[in-house]
Scaffold this active site. Structure first.
Site, mmCIF file in Angstrom:
data_model
loop_
_atom_site.group_PDB
_atom_site.id
_atom_site.type_symbol
_atom_site.label_atom_id
_atom_site.label_comp_id
_atom_site.label_asym_id
_atom_site.label_seq_id
_atom_site.Cartn_x
_atom_site.Cartn_y
_atom_site.Cartn_z
ATOM 1 N N GLY A 56 44.386 -6.903 -35.267
ATOM 2 C CA GLY A 56 45.081 -6.182 -34.189
ATOM 3 C C GLY A 56 44.036 -5.738 -33.180
ATOM 4 N N ASP A 247 46.823 -9.364 -27.186
ATOM 5 C CA ASP A 247 45.389 -9.323 -27.489
ATOM 6 C C ASP A 247 44.542 -9.348 -26.238
ATOM 7 O OD1 ASP A 247 46.831 -10.640 -29.906
ATOM 8 O OD2 ASP A 247 44.982 -9.724 -30.634
HETATM 9 O O1 MRU Z 1 45.406 -12.085 -35.614
HETATM 10 P P1 MRU Z 1 45.802 -10.643 -35.448
HETATM 11 O O2 MRU Z 1 46.586 -10.096 -36.599
HETATM 12 O O3 MRU Z 1 44.616 -9.776 -35.084
HETATM 13 O O4 MRU Z 1 46.762 -10.663 -34.188
HETATM 14 C C1 MRU Z 1 47.323 -9.450 -33.745
HETATM 15 C C2 MRU Z 1 48.299 -9.607 -32.673
HETATM 16 O O5 MRU Z 1 48.545 -10.674 -32.158
HETATM 17 C C3 MRU Z 1 48.911 -8.344 -32.164
HETATM 18 O O6 MRU Z 1 50.213 -8.566 -31.721
HETATM 19 C C4 MRU Z 1 48.049 -7.847 -31.015
HETATM 20 O O7 MRU Z 1 46.732 -7.667 -31.420
HETATM 21 C C5 MRU Z 1 48.540 -6.600 -30.462
HETATM 22 S S1 MRU Z 1 48.086 -5.291 -31.497
HETATM 23 C C6 MRU Z 1 48.459 -3.817 -30.845
#
Ligand code: MRU
Length: 368
Positions: A56, A247
């Protein structure tokens, strides 16, 4: 464990008994085991980000900041150790821009300080500031996003507002409250009847393993769906609103988020359903304009696709579901163009997914 979203709930913190240890929730073990994991070196921090003990965008940034504090504890040459750690952290995951933002922010704070005591104090303070600010940012997103849910609720005569979300942009992806989930938690606190459709989010299952877990912990009604179900639900009037996280968002409002977000945006557009992105301003990359060509998209281990992960007797196990020689591609993110996004929910308010919309909220970013 503190109840999730309680005032003192955090996803990362300094160990109360040992200031040389940073503690995190090992998210790989959820929803089966709530396990605390110790980070004792910056290398542990890099591994936790790469291997997704933490994930995240905002939490990745916070973990990077705390990792630089761990580097500052080096007894020989902390200043050089911080630089080495920063380089390694920047390479650990490419898409979430909060990582670069947090590393640059801590580096700017230490500047050319060389005294080891000062370095420890400065890095620790900045990591704490980043975490405290992130909580306030999430609250801001919650307050502004709540208005959208209130408006929809007003037209539903007490029937639940059905919100679809993808991946985990919840408390677990931030320090607390989340981004996409903050308006949902705020609505729930106001007594608004909400129900969340949770995309399972293959291949890492952040939806089924993290979002479903934290919504349950907060008493939010929800239903898990396979990633391909959203379009069907939208066609049948079962989704009132989509909110996801991001992200990295470009200056012009293109949004990179977990793979599959783009398809949800297309389906929402086809069915005239509002599609919002909740984002802290720390996720905006003001240096780029075109998401499709300028945002690096992480490709991850094919084993995430060929294998299914779970927990058996407290051990994390995986089971292969494909033939051993099946070729795989595993893009972790995709880009949703601004034209498919109804609006951006930020800590300063809601705006159009456009350069003008963002600049109205963040005028200090206008070109000088
Ligand atoms: O691969 P991840 O679990 O880090 O991906 C996270 C996401 O795509 C979330 O939707 C994004 O980071 C937003 S978090 C507030």
């Amino acid at each position: 464990m503190d109840p999730i979203n309680a005032e003192n709930f955090r996803t990362i913190w300094l160990c109360p008994d040992d200031a040389s240890v940073v503690q995190i929730i090992d998210q790989r073990m959820l929803p089966h085991n709530y396990q605390i994991h110790d980070l004792k070196s910056w290398q542990d921090g890099v591994a936790a980000i790469k291997d997704m003990y933490v994930r995240g965008a905002p939490l990745i940034g916070a973990t990077a900041a705390w990792s630089l504090y761990l580097a500052a504890l080096d007894t020989k040459n902390p200043a050089s150790e911080i630089r080495t750690a920063a380089d390694a952290l920047l390479k650990s995951r490419p898409t979430a821009v909060n990582l670069r933002w947090a590393v640059e922010r801590v580096l700017a704070t230490v500047d050319d300080t060389s005294d080891s005591n000062d370095l420890q104090v400065l890095t620790r303070c900045e990591a704490e500031n980043i975490c405290n600010e992130d909580i306030e940012i999430s609250r801001g997103i919650g307050r502004h996003g709540l208005r959208l849910i209130e408006e929809i609720a007003a037209s539903k005569n007490g029937a639940p507002v059905n919100i679809l979300t993808h991946c985990n942009a919840g408390s677990l992806a931030t320090i607390n409250w989340g981004t996409a989930t903050a308006p949902i938690y705020f609505a729930r606190q106001q007594g608004i009847h909400v129900h969340v459709w949770v995309d399972e989010t293959r291949p890492r299952n952040q939806g089924s393993q993290l979002t479903a877990w934290e919504l349950a912990a907060n008493g939010v009604p929800h239903t898990l769906i396979v990633d391909n179900a959203g379009g069907h639900l939208m066609q049948h009037g079962m989704v009132d609103l989509v909110i996801t996280g991001t992200d990295r968002t470009t200056r012009c409002g293109d949004v990179a988020n977990k793979i599959g977000t783009y398809l949800k945006a297309l389906a929402a557009h086809d069915n005239d359903i509002p599609f919002y992105i909740a984002l802290p301003s720390t996720t905006i990359d003001w240096e780029i304009r075109d998401g499709l060509t300028e945002i690096p998209i992480e490709e991850r281990d094919p084993a995430e696709v060929t294998d299914v992960y779970g927990v058996s007797n407290s051990d994390r196990i995986h089971v292969r579901t494909t033939a051993s020689d099946t070729p795989v591609s595993n893009y972790a993110f995709d880009v949703t163009p601004a034209r498919l996004i109804t609006g951006l929910i930020t800590e300063r308010g809601i705006c159009a997914a456009s350069e003008q919309g963002l600049l109205n909220l963040f005028p200090e970013r206008r070109a000088k």
